[in-house]
Design a protein around this motif. Sequence first.
Motif, PDB file in Angstrom:
ATOM      1  N   ILE A 223      -1.330  56.982  46.495  1.00 16.02           N
ATOM      2  CA  ILE A 223      -1.268  56.142  45.400  1.00 16.02           C
ATOM      3  C   ILE A 223       0.061  56.162  44.847  1.00 16.02           C
ATOM      4  O   ILE A 223       0.517  54.899  44.185  1.00 16.02           O
TER       5      ILE A 223
ATOM      6  N   PRO B  96       0.350  57.568  35.898  1.00 21.47           N
ATOM      7  CA  PRO B  96       0.634  56.986  37.445  1.00 21.47           C
ATOM      8  C   PRO B  96       1.875  56.328  37.317  1.00 21.47           C
ATOM      9  O   PRO B  96       2.626  56.483  38.341  1.00 21.47           O
TER      10      PRO B  96
ATOM     11  N   VAL C 192      -3.822  61.399  46.741  1.00 22.02           N
ATOM     12  CA  VAL C 192      -3.239  60.859  45.397  1.00 22.02           C
ATOM     13  C   VAL C 192      -1.733  60.615  45.595  1.00 22.02           C
ATOM     14  O   VAL C 192      -1.194  59.578  44.916  1.00 22.02           O
TER      15      VAL C 192
ATOM     16  N   TYR D 222      -6.869  53.770  43.125  1.00 19.64           N
ATOM     17  CA  TYR D 222      -6.990  54.822  42.102  1.00 19.64           C
ATOM     18  C   TYR D 222      -8.311  54.712  41.403  1.00 19.64           C
ATOM     19  O   TYR D 222      -9.203  55.690  41.143  1.00 19.64           O
TER      20      TYR D 222
END
Length: 301
Positions: A13, A229, A10, A214
């Motif tokens: 990203i 995000p 994560v 994602y």
Amino acid sequence: MQEIINGLAVGGIYGLLAVAFSIVYGVLGMVNFAFGEIFMFGAFGALVAGQTNIAIAGASVDAPALPTWLAITIGVLAGSAIGWLIERIAYRPLRSAPILSMLITAIAVSMLLRAVAVFVFGAAQVPVPRPELGDAVEFLGARVQRMDLIVFGVAVLVTAAFWSAIRFTPIGRAIRATAEDKDAARLMGIGVDRIISTTFVLGSAMAAIAGILYSQRYGFAAATMGFLPGLKALVAAVLGGIGSIPGAFLGGLVLGVSEELAASYVPQGSAYRDVIAFAVLVLILWLRPQGILGRREVQKV
């Protein structure tokens, strides 16, 4: 180890999106809040291109499903085109205006794009088919999902390629010159307007790739998927040292790992995951105000 591996995926990203924020800030000294929505449109662009049937503006649309690589390319191109239009229509006329005017415009553009996405794709989450990649891989006692390996590997490779292009290619040198001094760049024959547009296109491509990764990792796309995000990527860019490409990516990794560790080991950590992200930012900036790889003065691209 399990939480660290999940956090790296994560965090990759976040890091890609943080690089987009960082490159535009390095050139224009502004935060383009619309990158969160470009992140979202990149995911939807790849989804629409890769599906045979999808609801658009409430109507069911049939189309031939394109190969995965072509669908991803279309998603990246869609994000890049939106970034170019934003810069050309919304930001370029305000380039000589106070920075606060550009900041407010960026927020307005972000809200407008989100509203367009809600109208076109609806407010609900849209499932994203995930490829069959086989069983998880055992690594140091942790089960590593193959999708996480792909996400992290793509994030590292794209960031490394982007950094190399900025450092070693003529267009990269022109971007760095423009970031250093726009007037001097003009005197050296550099087309500053063209370079700024190129910077937005490159940053938007990074944001679109992040959005596609994602949506593949979490299995959905939604009109509001870019807000958190995008906010966390901005935190990551500041955390790593805004204006620094390696710093922005490193900030994303630190943020992702911190979230996963806190969610597992802090009581009710999952409920306060977003608060923890900002707590990490504050703690590190107390110790190093310029960010992990930042300089005392704002580092240029």
